[in-house]
Design a protein around this motif. Structure first.
Motif, PDB file in Angstrom:
ATOM      1  N   ASN A  61      23.088  -0.396   3.898  1.00  0.00           N
ATOM      2  CA  ASN A  61      22.331   0.720   4.515  1.00  0.00           C
ATOM      3  C   ASN A  61      23.129   0.892   5.928  1.00  0.00           C
ATOM      4  O   ASN A  61      23.213   2.090   6.618  1.00  0.00           O
ATOM      5  CB  ASN A  61      20.794   0.709   4.625  1.00  0.00           C
ATOM      6  CG  ASN A  61      20.402   1.006   3.464  1.00  0.00           C
ATOM      7  OD1 ASN A  61      20.780   1.917   2.669  1.00  0.00           O
ATOM      8  ND2 ASN A  61      19.328   0.556   3.044  1.00  0.00           N
ATOM      9  N   ARG A  65      24.631   4.517   7.175  1.00  0.00           N
ATOM     10  CA  ARG A  65      23.843   5.143   8.351  1.00  0.00           C
ATOM     11  C   ARG A  65      25.270   5.597   9.402  1.00  0.00           C
ATOM     12  O   ARG A  65      25.145   6.771   9.658  1.00  0.00           O
ATOM     13  CB  ARG A  65      23.086   4.369   8.922  1.00  0.00           C
ATOM     14  CG  ARG A  65      22.161   4.862  10.047  1.00  0.00           C
ATOM     15  CD  ARG A  65      21.154   4.180  10.745  1.00  0.00           C
ATOM     16  NE  ARG A  65      20.378   3.319   9.950  1.00  0.00           N
ATOM     17  CZ  ARG A  65      20.300   1.982   9.775  1.00  0.00           C
ATOM     18  NH1 ARG A  65      21.080   1.336  10.821  1.00  0.00           N
ATOM     19  NH2 ARG A  65      19.597   1.235   9.049  1.00  0.00           N
ATOM     20  N   VAL A  68      26.906   8.685   7.644  1.00  0.00           N
ATOM     21  CA  VAL A  68      26.047   9.731   7.709  1.00  0.00           C
ATOM     22  C   VAL A  68      26.275  10.330   8.996  1.00  0.00           C
ATOM     23  O   VAL A  68      26.068  11.816   9.160  1.00  0.00           O
ATOM     24  CB  VAL A  68      24.680   9.546   7.097  1.00  0.00           C
ATOM     25  CG1 VAL A  68      23.659  10.684   7.497  1.00  0.00           C
ATOM     26  CG2 VAL A  68      24.548   9.186   5.743  1.00  0.00           C
ATOM     27  N   GLU A  69      26.014   9.599  10.155  1.00  0.00           N
ATOM     28  CA  GLU A  69      25.930  10.140  11.445  1.00  0.00           C
ATOM     29  C   GLU A  69      27.310  10.796  11.842  1.00  0.00           C
ATOM     30  O   GLU A  69      27.319  11.603  12.514  1.00  0.00           O
ATOM     31  CB  GLU A  69      25.688   9.002  12.310  1.00  0.00           C
ATOM     32  CG  GLU A  69      24.071   8.429  12.201  1.00  0.00           C
ATOM     33  CD  GLU A  69      23.996   7.136  13.076  1.00  0.00           C
ATOM     34  OE1 GLU A  69      24.941   6.703  13.726  1.00  0.00           O
ATOM     35  OE2 GLU A  69      22.775   6.670  13.207  1.00  0.00           O
ATOM     36  N   PRO A  72      28.803  13.334   7.516  1.00  0.00           N
ATOM     37  CA  PRO A  72      28.023  13.840   6.193  1.00  0.00           C
ATOM     38  C   PRO A  72      28.769  14.270   4.876  1.00  0.00           C
ATOM     39  O   PRO A  72      28.436  13.888   3.823  1.00  0.00           O
ATOM     40  CB  PRO A  72      26.821  14.546   6.727  1.00  0.00           C
ATOM     41  CG  PRO A  72      27.299  15.055   8.070  1.00  0.00           C
ATOM     42  CD  PRO A  72      28.542  14.218   8.407  1.00  0.00           C
ATOM     43  N   ASN A  76      28.870  12.540   0.795  1.00  0.00           N
ATOM     44  CA  ASN A  76      28.448  13.268  -0.648  1.00  0.00           C
ATOM     45  C   ASN A  76      29.469  13.046  -1.601  1.00  0.00           C
ATOM     46  O   ASN A  76      29.119  12.906  -2.593  1.00  0.00           O
ATOM     47  CB  ASN A  76      27.980  14.692  -0.282  1.00  0.00           C
ATOM     48  CG  ASN A  76      27.512  15.284  -1.599  1.00  0.00           C
ATOM     49  OD1 ASN A  76      26.838  14.914  -2.394  1.00  0.00           O
ATOM     50  ND2 ASN A  76      27.896  16.704  -1.787  1.00  0.00           N
ATOM     51  N   LEU A 100      19.066   7.566  -2.041  1.00  0.00           N
ATOM     52  CA  LEU A 100      18.403   7.908  -0.734  1.00  0.00           C
ATOM     53  C   LEU A 100      19.410   8.220   0.417  1.00  0.00           C
ATOM     54  O   LEU A 100      19.080   9.157   1.485  1.00  0.00           O
ATOM     55  CB  LEU A 100      17.633   6.692  -0.131  1.00  0.00           C
ATOM     56  CG  LEU A 100      16.091   6.517  -1.066  1.00  0.00           C
ATOM     57  CD1 LEU A 100      15.700   5.190  -0.912  1.00  0.00           C
ATOM     58  CD2 LEU A 100      15.313   7.487  -0.969  1.00  0.00           C
ATOM     59  N   VAL A 101      20.400   7.670   0.462  1.00  0.00           N
ATOM     60  CA  VAL A 101      21.581   7.939   1.143  1.00  0.00           C
ATOM     61  C   VAL A 101      22.112   9.530   1.006  1.00  0.00           C
ATOM     62  O   VAL A 101      22.104  10.162   2.150  1.00  0.00           O
ATOM     63  CB  VAL A 101      22.748   7.023   1.330  1.00  0.00           C
ATOM     64  CG1 VAL A 101      24.091   7.631   2.149  1.00  0.00           C
ATOM     65  CG2 VAL A 101      22.434   5.562   1.627  1.00  0.00           C
ATOM     66  N   LYS A 104      19.431  12.245   2.304  1.00  0.00           N
ATOM     67  CA  LYS A 104      19.781  12.380   3.662  1.00  0.00           C
ATOM     68  C   LYS A 104      20.631  13.384   4.107  1.00  0.00           C
ATOM     69  O   LYS A 104      20.335  14.034   4.985  1.00  0.00           O
ATOM     70  CB  LYS A 104      19.917  10.866   4.602  1.00  0.00           C
ATOM     71  CG  LYS A 104      18.804  10.151   4.664  1.00  0.00           C
ATOM     72  CD  LYS A 104      19.421   8.727   5.351  1.00  0.00           C
ATOM     73  CE  LYS A 104      18.417   7.759   5.370  1.00  0.00           C
ATOM     74  NZ  LYS A 104      18.780   6.314   5.915  1.00  0.00           N
ATOM     75  N   VAL A 105      21.719  13.393   3.363  1.00  0.00           N
ATOM     76  CA  VAL A 105      22.622  14.296   3.286  1.00  0.00           C
ATOM     77  C   VAL A 105      22.274  15.604   2.940  1.00  0.00           C
ATOM     78  O   VAL A 105      22.428  16.776   3.674  1.00  0.00           O
ATOM     79  CB  VAL A 105      24.076  13.736   2.944  1.00  0.00           C
ATOM     80  CG1 VAL A 105      25.139  15.130   3.111  1.00  0.00           C
ATOM     81  CG2 VAL A 105      24.546  12.650   3.581  1.00  0.00           C
ATOM     82  N   ASN A 107      19.143  17.443   2.116  1.00  0.00           N
ATOM     83  CA  ASN A 107      17.895  17.367   2.128  1.00  0.00           C
ATOM     84  C   ASN A 107      16.922  18.183   1.086  1.00  0.00           C
ATOM     85  O   ASN A 107      16.041  18.052   0.781  1.00  0.00           O
ATOM     86  CB  ASN A 107      17.332  17.554   3.653  1.00  0.00           C
ATOM     87  CG  ASN A 107      16.000  17.190   4.052  1.00  0.00           C
ATOM     88  OD1 ASN A 107      15.427  16.196   3.214  1.00  0.00           O
ATOM     89  ND2 ASN A 107      15.310  17.559   4.826  1.00  0.00           N
ATOM     90  N   HIS A 135       8.847  15.989  -2.334  1.00  0.00           N
ATOM     91  CA  HIS A 135       9.940  16.104  -1.728  1.00  0.00           C
ATOM     92  C   HIS A 135      10.511  17.371  -1.666  1.00  0.00           C
ATOM     93  O   HIS A 135      10.597  18.527  -2.142  1.00  0.00           O
ATOM     94  CB  HIS A 135      11.011  15.277  -1.599  1.00  0.00           C
ATOM     95  CG  HIS A 135      12.260  15.437  -0.660  1.00  0.00           C
ATOM     96  ND1 HIS A 135      12.243  15.176   0.517  1.00  0.00           N
ATOM     97  CD2 HIS A 135      13.403  16.070  -0.833  1.00  0.00           C
ATOM     98  CE1 HIS A 135      13.101  15.537   1.170  1.00  0.00           C
ATOM     99  NE2 HIS A 135      14.078  16.416   0.323  1.00  0.00           N
TER     100      HIS A 135
END
Length: 135
Positions: A61, A65, A68-69, A72, A76, A100-101, A104-105, A107, A135
């Motif tokens: 994770n 993270r 993703v920051e 992104p 994917n 879940l990752v 985040k990308v 949504n 969601h």
């Protein structure tokens, strides 16, 4: 009088080349920095996927993270096939982590959220499953 124009053009030449160099240097350095960032994100994703395969979820994770920051779009492309692989193999824990990752990308991907809810339900994480279904 025409000679004055030629002399002025000769003096403007170095000024123009200096300006062009000032413009080119930031563009080149930005391109190099983007290439380094792309490589760092790609390496982080590779390490993260390897850590998920080894069930080292927290360390994975952290890698995800960072990815993703910074980039992104690449997340994917790299994680989606691995997520689908785990989902089809019914490896719910690993699929949930990777999904879940991805969530985040992306949504607004409601199909992904539903699939993740199914993973959580099969892992008997009913509260998380309900939240993912909403969601």
């Amino acid at each position: 009088m025409p000679l004055d124009w030629i002399n002025q053009a000769n003096t403007d030449g170095p000024v123009i080349s200096k300006i062009l160099k000032q413009i080119e240097i930031p563009i080149i350095s930005k391109a190099i920095q983007e290439k380094k960032t792309n490589q760092a994100v790609s390496d982080a994703l590779t390490r993260g996927i390897r850590l998920v395969r080894g069930r080292l979820i927290d360390e994975a994770n952290r890698e995800f993270r960072f990815a993703v920051e910074n980039l992104p779009e690449l997340v994917n492309e790299e994680i989606r096939p691995v997520f689908q692989e785990f989902f089809q193999k019914e490896d719910w824990e690993r699929a949930l982590v990777l999904g879940l990752v991805l969530l985040k990308v992306q949504n607004n991907d409601f199909r992904l959220a539903n699939d993740l809810g199914n993973c959580a339900r099969r892992l008997q994480k009913y509260k998380q499953a309900n939240n993912l279904y909403r969601h």
